[in-house]
Motif scaffolding. Structure first.
Motif, PDB file in Angstrom:
ATOM      1  N   VAL A 150      -1.042   6.420   2.905  1.00 44.22           N
ATOM      2  CA  VAL A 150      -0.697   5.167   3.581  1.00 44.22           C
ATOM      3  C   VAL A 150      -0.861   5.407   5.076  1.00 44.22           C
ATOM      4  O   VAL A 150      -0.341   6.375   5.626  1.00 44.22           O
ATOM      5  N   ALA A 153       3.206  -9.270   8.651  1.00 46.71           N
ATOM      6  CA  ALA A 153       4.055  -9.530   7.496  1.00 46.71           C
ATOM      7  C   ALA A 153       5.431 -10.029   7.929  1.00 46.71           C
ATOM      8  O   ALA A 153       5.998 -10.953   7.337  1.00 46.71           O
ATOM      9  N   THR A 164       5.705  -0.229   7.182  1.00 52.76           N
ATOM     10  CA  THR A 164       4.529   0.062   6.356  1.00 52.76           C
ATOM     11  C   THR A 164       4.924   0.888   5.130  1.00 52.76           C
ATOM     12  O   THR A 164       4.482   0.615   4.006  1.00 52.76           O
ATOM     13  N   LEU A 172      -4.331   3.382   2.384  1.00 57.70           N
ATOM     14  CA  LEU A 172      -3.827   2.013   2.294  1.00 57.70           C
ATOM     15  C   LEU A 172      -3.285   1.594   3.659  1.00 57.70           C
ATOM     16  O   LEU A 172      -2.619   2.369   4.340  1.00 57.70           O
ATOM     17  N   ARG A 173      -3.543   0.349   4.045  1.00 58.18           N
ATOM     18  CA  ARG A 173      -3.083  -0.144   5.346  1.00 58.18           C
ATOM     19  C   ARG A 173      -2.335  -1.454   5.153  1.00 58.18           C
ATOM     20  O   ARG A 173      -2.644  -2.235   4.265  1.00 58.18           O
ATOM     21  N   HIS A 174      -1.383  -1.683   6.044  1.00 55.50           N
ATOM     22  CA  HIS A 174      -0.578  -2.895   5.959  1.00 55.50           C
ATOM     23  C   HIS A 174      -0.196  -3.336   7.375  1.00 55.50           C
ATOM     24  O   HIS A 174       0.344  -2.527   8.144  1.00 55.50           O
ATOM     25  N   ASP A 175      -0.521  -4.514   7.712  1.00 58.15           N
ATOM     26  CA  ASP A 175      -0.160  -5.035   9.049  1.00 58.15           C
ATOM     27  C   ASP A 175       1.291  -5.523   8.985  1.00 58.15           C
ATOM     28  O   ASP A 175       1.597  -6.662   8.682  1.00 58.15           O
ATOM     29  N   ALA A 176       2.207  -4.597   9.260  1.00 60.97           N
ATOM     30  CA  ALA A 176       3.627  -4.920   9.126  1.00 60.97           C
ATOM     31  C   ALA A 176       4.061  -6.001  10.088  1.00 60.97           C
ATOM     32  O   ALA A 176       4.930  -6.823   9.782  1.00 60.97           O
ATOM     33  N   ALA A 229       6.614  -1.394   2.686  1.00 61.05           N
ATOM     34  CA  ALA A 229       5.689  -2.326   2.027  1.00 61.05           C
ATOM     35  C   ALA A 229       4.990  -1.677   0.837  1.00 61.05           C
ATOM     36  O   ALA A 229       4.717  -2.336  -0.176  1.00 61.05           O
ATOM     37  N   PHE A 230       4.703  -0.385   0.949  1.00 66.48           N
ATOM     38  CA  PHE A 230       4.015   0.311  -0.142  1.00 66.48           C
ATOM     39  C   PHE A 230       4.971   1.150  -0.988  1.00 66.48           C
ATOM     40  O   PHE A 230       4.536   1.904  -1.861  1.00 66.48           O
TER      41      PHE A 230
END
Length: 475
Positions: A423, A472, A433, A465-469, A436-437
């Protein structure tokens, strides 16, 4: 079905051996023959440079020209190593007529003697032959034995060879002699030679010889199991697992690594559970090590990663030392090194990081020993062990002391294993982040400019894996 070969080891010291052929294959055979002390003659119209050098320095006799059966005069063995089957057949026929053993390289049909695959440790040799039927199988088995047989076996063979007559005089009865060897080989002598203590091994041998049949003392091998991938276990660690009577293993040691251990060894899980009393568990580990070692057993204390990197290995050795117990340390690949490699993150890089720090997010209760201002400096890599439950605090303290919120990070979950997840994100949104995962332990946090390379250098498993916290939260 042809009869099986009869295995022999031949004494060629001072005896004449003929090699027909002067190329690279002949050179390899000549090297082995010279090592065995043979008087080598090489017959060929031309010689490759290394063979010619041996002739020029007087180590090898050269018979110039095409094969002549008279070359076999006074030879004990002949090796045909030409690229012509016609010449090789002529050599084999002439050797048969003179009752000279002949080996024709890569031609079992023409050979009267085979040269086996060989593993050598000093005077100890293990030879493997498939009678020419499956040379690749013999080669595979040789490679496995190269892994299994420690280099110290040569020193052990030398010691036993030197003391052979004393042992026979001390134990004239063959049954008693066998029992002595069983005790000796299960005792401390091999381990002392493995660690390079020849004098200690000699003393232990003398003690065993004079005091037999005293019970062999136990010992503890502190072994690093690596991060999970069984292929990352060291050769010495593998050997230790096959010597163990008892294995005390941590929760994070993979089943794949445990499967490599001796099948009749007693396995005891001593892992520390989340939320449990870690000090009480550690006390139990100490007690088990002492109990089984005092009972004369070989105890392997098997730890995930490396025993001396956040593994409390030092504390365990202090206990063993205090109780006068013998021990050995076999390092393992620590999680930071392995997880970074499997995530495509170089821990150091000339353009991005000139240093790396290994840290644990856990300290003693009520004590924070971390030098946050030093960690907040750029162009260094931070590798945090046991940090999953402390990500918000890590983010806040680093940003508070000046670390750029845009600094990249990766969280490597189940690193090096088939279930590995990576991540990625930036320091500003680290805890969001991870949430989220649903990142869970075991996971390693790598923070620094080098973490930004994971997206392009990943090679094991799925891409990061990437997540724009931030988006969000806004949503």
């Amino acid at each position: 079905m042809p009869a099986p070969l009869f295995p022999l080891f031949t004494d060629l010291d001072g005896r004449r051996v003929l090699v027909v052929g002067g190329g690279l294959v002949a050179r390899r055979k000549i090297d082995a023959l010279l090592e065995a002390g043979a008087r080598v003659a090489v017959g060929a119209p031309a010689l490759e440079p290394a063979v010619a050098d041996l002739v020029a320095t007087g180590q090898v006799e050269h018979l110039h020209g095409r094969f002549d059966p008279n070359w076999l005069n006074e030879a004990w063995l002949v090796i045909a190593a030409t690229d012509s089957r016609t010449v090789n057949r002529a050599v084999a026929v002439a050797a048969e007529a003179r009752r000279v053993w002949a080996n024709v390289v890569d031609d079992a049909e023409l050979s009267s003697v085979q040269v086996p695959s060989r593993v050598q440790r000093g005077d100890l040799q293990v030879a493997i032959s498939s009678a020419g039927a499956a040379p690749m199988l013999a080669r595979h088995l040789r490679e496995q034995l190269e892994i299994q047989l420690d280099e110290s076996m040569g020193a052990l063979a030398t010691l036993l060879g030197r003391e052979r007559q004393r042992i026979r005089r001390h134990f004239p009865d063959i049954a008693a002699r066998r029992a002595f060897f069983d005790r000796l080989l299960a005792g401390p002598v091999p381990a002392l030679l493995r660690r390079g203590d020849a004098e200690g091994a000699r003393r232990a041998f003398e003690s065993e010889l004079q005091d037999s049949p005293a019970a062999a003392p136990g010992r503890v091998l502190l072994v690093g199991a690596g991060p999970g991938d069984a292929g990352l276990l060291t050769l010495r660690g593998l050997r230790a697992l096959n010597q163990a009577d008892v294995i005390l293993y941590d929760r994070l040691v993979s089943e794949e690594v445990l499967a490599l251990s001796r099948r009749d060894a007693e396995r005891i899980e001593v892992g520390k559970q989340v939320g449990g009393d870690h000090d009480a568990t550690q006390d139990r580990i100490h007690a088990l090590m002492v109990e089984h070692a005092r009972a004369g057993r070989c105890v392997v204390r098997l730890k995930g990663g490396d025993p001396f990197v956040f593994g409390r290995g030092g504390e365990e050795l202090e206990v063993l030392k205090a109780h006068g117990l013998d021990f050995e340390v076999i390092p393992g690949i620590t999680a930071a090194v392995a997880c970074a490699a499997y995530a495509g993150v170089p821990l150091t890089h000339r353009e991005h990081a000139q240093s790396v720090r290994f840290l644990t997010a856990l300290g003693r209760e009520g004590h924070d020993p971390i030098d946050w201002p030093a960690l907040a400096q750029e162009h260094q890599t931070l590798a945090f062990y046991m940090g999953v439950g402390h990500l918000a605090r890590l983010r806040d303290r680093l940003v508070e002391h000046g670390r750029d919120p845009a600094t990249p990070f990766v969280l490597v979950e189940n690193g090096t294993r088939t279930g590995q997840r990576v991540v990625a994100g930036t320091l500003a949104d680290l805890p969001e982040t991870a949430a989220a995962f649903e990142v869970k332990a075991p996971a390693l946090l790598i923070l620094g400019e080098v973490a930004g390379l994971a997206g392009t250098l990943h090679w094991f498993g799925a891409p990061p894996l990437r997540h724009d916290a931030a988006l969000a939260r806004a949503a």
